[in-house]
Design a protein around this motif. Structure first.
Motif, PDB file in Angstrom:
ATOM      1  N   GLY A 153       1.984  10.016  -6.707  1.00  0.00           N
ATOM      2  CA  GLY A 153       0.870   9.750  -5.817  1.00  0.00           C
ATOM      3  C   GLY A 153       0.507  10.955  -4.961  1.00  0.00           C
ATOM      4  O   GLY A 153       1.042  12.051  -5.101  1.00  0.00           O
ATOM      5  N   MET A 154      -0.412  10.730  -4.030  1.00  0.00           N
ATOM      6  CA  MET A 154      -0.862  11.792  -3.136  1.00  0.00           C
ATOM      7  C   MET A 154       0.241  12.144  -2.143  1.00  0.00           C
ATOM      8  O   MET A 154       0.908  11.261  -1.616  1.00  0.00           O
ATOM      9  CB  MET A 154      -2.105  11.306  -2.379  1.00  0.00           C
ATOM     10  N   PRO A 155       0.484  13.430  -1.860  1.00  0.00           N
ATOM     11  CA  PRO A 155       1.492  13.813  -0.859  1.00  0.00           C
ATOM     12  C   PRO A 155       1.164  13.185   0.494  1.00  0.00           C
ATOM     13  O   PRO A 155      -0.018  13.020   0.836  1.00  0.00           O
ATOM     14  CB  PRO A 155       1.379  15.343  -0.807  1.00  0.00           C
ATOM     15  N   PRO A 156       2.173  12.828   1.290  1.00  0.00           N
ATOM     16  CA  PRO A 156       1.916  12.161   2.572  1.00  0.00           C
ATOM     17  C   PRO A 156       0.945  12.923   3.474  1.00  0.00           C
ATOM     18  O   PRO A 156       0.026  12.311   4.040  1.00  0.00           O
ATOM     19  CB  PRO A 156       3.312  12.080   3.200  1.00  0.00           C
ATOM     20  N   ALA A 157       1.147  14.232   3.626  1.00  0.00           N
ATOM     21  CA  ALA A 157       0.278  15.001   4.527  1.00  0.00           C
ATOM     22  C   ALA A 157      -1.170  14.974   4.050  1.00  0.00           C
ATOM     23  O   ALA A 157      -2.104  14.874   4.853  1.00  0.00           O
ATOM     24  CB  ALA A 157       0.776  16.441   4.626  1.00  0.00           C
ATOM     25  N   ALA A 194       0.806  -1.216   0.000  1.00  0.00           N
ATOM     26  CA  ALA A 194       0.000   0.000   0.000  1.00  0.00           C
ATOM     27  C   ALA A 194       0.841   1.267   0.000  1.00  0.00           C
ATOM     28  O   ALA A 194       0.398   2.315  -0.469  1.00  0.00           O
ATOM     29  CB  ALA A 194      -0.938  -0.006   1.213  1.00  0.00           C
ATOM     30  N   SER A 195       2.083   1.190   0.491  1.00  0.00           N
ATOM     31  CA  SER A 195       2.935   2.384   0.528  1.00  0.00           C
ATOM     32  C   SER A 195       3.328   2.850  -0.874  1.00  0.00           C
ATOM     33  O   SER A 195       3.823   3.970  -1.039  1.00  0.00           O
ATOM     34  CB  SER A 195       4.194   2.117   1.356  1.00  0.00           C
ATOM     35  N   GLN A 196       3.095   1.998  -1.909  1.00  0.00           N
ATOM     36  CA  GLN A 196       3.397   2.412  -3.269  1.00  0.00           C
ATOM     37  C   GLN A 196       2.531   3.587  -3.696  1.00  0.00           C
ATOM     38  O   GLN A 196       2.848   4.295  -4.657  1.00  0.00           O
ATOM     39  CB  GLN A 196       3.196   1.240  -4.239  1.00  0.00           C
ATOM     40  N   LEU A 197       1.417   3.816  -2.988  1.00  0.00           N
ATOM     41  CA  LEU A 197       0.585   4.987  -3.267  1.00  0.00           C
ATOM     42  C   LEU A 197       1.324   6.286  -2.991  1.00  0.00           C
ATOM     43  O   LEU A 197       0.902   7.355  -3.434  1.00  0.00           O
ATOM     44  CB  LEU A 197      -0.692   4.937  -2.421  1.00  0.00           C
TER      45      LEU A 197
END
Length: 272
Positions: A216-220, A208-211
């Motif tokens: 992908g979407m920024p972490p924050a 799932a961390s491949q998102l």
């Protein structure tokens, strides 16, 4: 791409030197005949497909034959590495060995410090690098191509930034592994079968961390989206935040950065 160059990797039998050397050949960055690997055993695994690659146990010989010298050894081993690299590009993978120390020990002023990690083996390594003023545009082009052959890379423009990134990037899979270990221990304590627990944790930490990939979407934004959803994920995230998750990460990265500075001081004294 750089078929005319001869690149020597000191420590070419280690996992990092071996991985980056093979990646350059696989991506066509370097011709097999242009790669020289040094190893204390005189043997390096993984290069059977490229019989033109040269092997040596003599670092001085490697330095004489190569146009570019890559130092892929542990910092504490550097004192025993004897090379003369005047007027050659030297690229160091060693944590905590400063630019000044590398210049003094190698005899070259064309020096680059870089911090790749274990993900080079699977082509997923991100490598920051810092160059001395004497490094040429051609030197930088080769360096970027070398690291892009096994992932991505960026030049940074302050040695202090490279020292900080040593603790952040050089960790490789260690920080995700710590998270995975904690999650696995919790799942096992709840009575889940080990195989199910391991598959579940791997699915979260690796899959799932491949998102969070570059597109992908920024972490924050991802964290906030999950918090706004107010479901089970939000409950888990909020509890981790309230318990001091961010503070623990801050403490870990500060400790790693401080260790990098202590290493730099130690190896600078050792070279004098």
């Amino acid at each position: 791409m750089f078929s005319e160059l001869r690149v020597g990797i000191v420590g070419g039998g280690g996992w990092l030197g071996r991985s980056i050397g093979a990646a350059m050949l696989e991506k066509g960055v370097l011709a097999p005949a242009g790669l020289i690997l040094s190893s204390r055993s005189g043997r390096v695994e993984g290069f059977d497909a490229w019989p033109e690659v040269r092997l040596t146990m003599d670092n001085r010989q490697l330095a004489q034959q190569a146009d570019i010298i890559v130092l892929s050894v542990r910092p504490e081993q550097f004192a025993a590495v004897e090379i003369e690299a005047t007027d050659k590009l030297v690229i160091s993978f060693m944590a905590g060995v400063s630019l000044d120390t590398l210049v003094a020990r190698s005899g070259s002023r064309r020096v680059i410090r870089a911090m790749p990690n274990a993900a080079a083996e699977i082509g997923q390594c991100y490598t920051p690098w810092f160059a001395s003023e004497q490094v040429t545009a051609a030197d930088k082009a080769f360096t970027q191509a070398m690291f892009e052959s096994c992932g991505g890379a960026d030049e940074v423009f302050a040695e202090a930034d490279l020292d900080y990134l040593t603790g952040l990037v050089g960790s490789g899979a260690a920080y995700p592994a710590l998270l995975a270990e904690a999650m696995l221990a919790h799942a096992l304590a709840r009575g889940l079968p080990r195989q199910v627990a391991e598959n579940a944790v791997r699915g979260v930490v690796v899959g799932a961390s491949q998102l969070l990939g570059r597109d992908g979407m920024p972490p924050a934004a991802m964290v906030q989206a999950m918090l706004d959803y107010r479901g089970t994920t939000a409950a888990g995230l909020q509890a981790m935040i309230d318990t001091g998750f961010k503070q623990a990460v801050d403490a870990g990265l500060e400790a790693a950065a401080a260790a990098a500075l202590r290493m730099q001081s130690r190896y600078s004294k050792a070279s004098n």
